[in-house]
Design an enzyme around this catalytic site. Structure first.
Site, PDB file in Angstrom:
ATOM      1  N   HIS A 100       0.847  -1.202   0.000  1.00  0.00           N
ATOM      2  CA  HIS A 100       0.000   0.000   0.000  1.00  0.00           C
ATOM      3  C   HIS A 100       0.876   1.242   0.000  1.00  0.00           C
ATOM      4  O   HIS A 100       2.099   1.144   0.086  1.00  0.00           O
ATOM      5  CB  HIS A 100      -0.999  -0.026   1.158  1.00  0.00           C
ATOM      6  CG  HIS A 100      -0.408   0.037   2.545  1.00  0.00           C
ATOM      7  ND1 HIS A 100       0.412  -0.947   3.051  1.00  0.00           N
ATOM      8  CD2 HIS A 100      -0.515   0.958   3.542  1.00  0.00           C
ATOM      9  CE1 HIS A 100       0.767  -0.638   4.292  1.00  0.00           C
ATOM     10  NE2 HIS A 100       0.222   0.528   4.608  1.00  0.00           N
ATOM     11  N   HIS A 124       1.407   3.867   2.048  1.00  0.00           N
ATOM     12  CA  HIS A 124       1.932   4.611   3.206  1.00  0.00           C
ATOM     13  C   HIS A 124       3.452   4.738   3.168  1.00  0.00           C
ATOM     14  O   HIS A 124       4.157   3.820   2.746  1.00  0.00           O
ATOM     15  CB  HIS A 124       1.491   3.948   4.518  1.00  0.00           C
ATOM     16  CG  HIS A 124       0.056   4.229   4.867  1.00  0.00           C
ATOM     17  ND1 HIS A 124      -0.685   3.427   5.701  1.00  0.00           N
ATOM     18  CD2 HIS A 124      -0.767   5.245   4.482  1.00  0.00           C
ATOM     19  CE1 HIS A 124      -1.910   3.932   5.824  1.00  0.00           C
ATOM     20  NE2 HIS A 124      -1.980   5.022   5.087  1.00  0.00           N
ATOM     21  N   ASP A 159       5.794   4.547   5.300  1.00  0.00           N
ATOM     22  CA  ASP A 159       6.659   3.548   5.948  1.00  0.00           C
ATOM     23  C   ASP A 159       6.707   2.234   5.159  1.00  0.00           C
ATOM     24  O   ASP A 159       7.359   1.280   5.571  1.00  0.00           O
ATOM     25  CB  ASP A 159       6.220   3.300   7.407  1.00  0.00           C
ATOM     26  CG  ASP A 159       4.791   2.817   7.528  1.00  0.00           C
ATOM     27  OD1 ASP A 159       3.911   3.318   6.802  1.00  0.00           O
ATOM     28  OD2 ASP A 159       4.546   1.912   8.357  1.00  0.00           O
ATOM     29  N   HIS A 160       6.056   2.179   3.993  1.00  0.00           N
ATOM     30  CA  HIS A 160       6.101   0.989   3.130  1.00  0.00           C
ATOM     31  C   HIS A 160       6.692   1.283   1.747  1.00  0.00           C
ATOM     32  O   HIS A 160       7.027   0.365   1.013  1.00  0.00           O
ATOM     33  CB  HIS A 160       4.700   0.379   3.004  1.00  0.00           C
ATOM     34  CG  HIS A 160       4.166  -0.063   4.328  1.00  0.00           C
ATOM     35  ND1 HIS A 160       4.143  -1.369   4.735  1.00  0.00           N
ATOM     36  CD2 HIS A 160       3.694   0.661   5.376  1.00  0.00           C
ATOM     37  CE1 HIS A 160       3.667  -1.442   5.964  1.00  0.00           C
ATOM     38  NE2 HIS A 160       3.390  -0.218   6.380  1.00  0.00           N
ATOM     39  N   HIS A 189      -7.589  -0.749   5.503  1.00  0.00           N
ATOM     40  CA  HIS A 189      -6.506   0.100   6.029  1.00  0.00           C
ATOM     41  C   HIS A 189      -6.294   1.267   5.063  1.00  0.00           C
ATOM     42  O   HIS A 189      -6.243   2.418   5.467  1.00  0.00           O
ATOM     43  CB  HIS A 189      -5.245  -0.747   6.177  1.00  0.00           C
ATOM     44  CG  HIS A 189      -4.048  -0.004   6.696  1.00  0.00           C
ATOM     45  ND1 HIS A 189      -3.971   0.461   7.988  1.00  0.00           N
ATOM     46  CD2 HIS A 189      -2.886   0.347   6.097  1.00  0.00           C
ATOM     47  CE1 HIS A 189      -2.796   1.081   8.152  1.00  0.00           C
ATOM     48  NE2 HIS A 189      -2.130   1.036   7.019  1.00  0.00           N
ATOM     49  N   ASP A 206      -0.186  -4.011   6.133  1.00  0.00           N
ATOM     50  CA  ASP A 206      -0.845  -3.516   7.351  1.00  0.00           C
ATOM     51  C   ASP A 206      -2.303  -3.970   7.412  1.00  0.00           C
ATOM     52  O   ASP A 206      -3.149  -3.299   8.008  1.00  0.00           O
ATOM     53  CB  ASP A 206      -0.790  -1.982   7.415  1.00  0.00           C
ATOM     54  CG  ASP A 206       0.606  -1.474   7.723  1.00  0.00           C
ATOM     55  OD1 ASP A 206       1.513  -2.299   7.951  1.00  0.00           O
ATOM     56  OD2 ASP A 206       0.791  -0.239   7.728  1.00  0.00           O
ATOM     57  N   HIS A 258       4.661  -4.995  10.252  1.00  0.00           N
ATOM     58  CA  HIS A 258       5.183  -4.412  11.502  1.00  0.00           C
ATOM     59  C   HIS A 258       5.392  -5.457  12.591  1.00  0.00           C
ATOM     60  O   HIS A 258       4.691  -6.464  12.633  1.00  0.00           O
ATOM     61  CB  HIS A 258       4.191  -3.372  12.060  1.00  0.00           C
ATOM     62  CG  HIS A 258       4.084  -2.122  11.264  1.00  0.00           C
ATOM     63  ND1 HIS A 258       4.848  -1.012  11.526  1.00  0.00           N
ATOM     64  CD2 HIS A 258       3.304  -1.802  10.198  1.00  0.00           C
ATOM     65  CE1 HIS A 258       4.533  -0.044  10.657  1.00  0.00           C
ATOM     66  NE2 HIS A 258       3.599  -0.501   9.836  1.00  0.00           N
TER      67      HIS A 258
HETATM   68 FE    FE Z   1       2.646   0.638   8.182  1.00  0.00          FE
HETATM   69 ZN    ZN Z   2       0.003   1.481   6.601  1.00  0.00          ZN
END
Ligand code: FE
Ligand code: ZN
Length: 252
Positions: free
Chosen positions: A53, A55, A57-58, A111, A130, A168
């Site tokens: 996805h 985001h 942090d990905h 999400h 996530d 995570h």
């Molecule tokens: Fe994340």
């Molecule tokens: Zn995420």
């Protein structure tokens, strides 16, 4: 298929995928350039970047890795304006090859609107981003609780021995939440010992298996009478139980 786990940022995991004797190297959800490149640099190449996805942090290392290795970036067609550097747009249920390996795209909105799971059916390995965590699930940011619930059910229908690689290391706090509302679950108590051992020796609690998650992850157990009872939702539907659990977890 060999999966190498790369811890990134505070609690993210990126995953390098390769095959013994095969020269195709891929990465799932590269968070941070330096941590990822330390591993990829060993192979001197990176063919594919897979994003679950959009985001940050990905996808944080997408552009730097693409620039250095001339990689192709794959993500949901719904995220074609949000995944940096995306080259290949994936659709629901599509099959796609990376080298000799083939994965299936499972569309799991909730999400985010364009979240996907990469499921390697021959190897029985799923990268769940996530959406499904070990003992938990992602927050519902862009979709509805019902969408998230349906998405988790799609994952629940994969073969039970599927290995789950999630985005995570949230397992310990997820465990505490599960124990609060599913305190008599003996599988959860066994899992607690395993988790403590891993964390005490500084190792990831990942991968889990789907079978273990179905036995221990409260978000996959909305149909269990003891849990409904613990929430005071004896006569509610599974999706109502899920919504309640997600709200409680948000405030936990
Ligand atoms: Fe994340
Ligand atoms: Zn995420």
């Amino acid at each position: 298929m060999i999966v190498e786990i790369i811890p990134c940022l505070n609690d993210n995991y990126s995953y390098v995928i390769r095959e013994e004797g095969v020269n195709t190297i891929s990465i799932v959800d590269p968070s941070e350039f330096e941590a990822c490149d330390k591993v990829i640099n060993k192979y001197k190449k990176l063919d594919f970047i897979l994003n679950t996805h959009h985001h940050a942090d990905h996808v944080g290392a997408n552009l730097e890795l693409k620039k250095k290795y001339n990689s192709k970036i794959l993500g949901s067609n719904l995220d074609k304006d949000r995944i940096p550097g995306i080259d290949i747009y994936l659709k629901e249920n599509q099959k796609q090859n990376i080298g000799n390996l083939e994965f299936e795209v499972i569309f799991v909105p909730g999400h985010t609107k364009g979240h996907i799971v990469f499921f390697f059916s021959k190897e029985k390995i799923a990268f769940t981003g996530d959406t499904l965590f070990s003992l938990g699930c992602g927050r519902v940011f862009e979709g509805t609780h019902e969408e998230m619930f349906n998405s988790l059910n799609k994952i629940k229908n994969l073969p039970p021995d599927t290995k789950i690689y999630c985005g995570h290391e949230y397992t310990k706090s997820n465990l505490d939440f599960c124990l609060a509302y599913d305190s008599k679950n003996t599988f959860l108590k066994e899992k607690e010992i395993y988790i403590q051992e891993k964390l005490n020796s500084n190792q990831p609690t990942i991968p889990s298996t789907l079978d273990q998650e179905i036995k221990t992850n409260i978000f996959l157990r909305c149909n269990v009478p003891e849990i409904k009872h613990a929430l005071g939702l004896k006569d509610s539907s599974e999706v109502q139980v899920f919504s309640k659990l997600r709200d409680l977890k948000d405030a936990f």
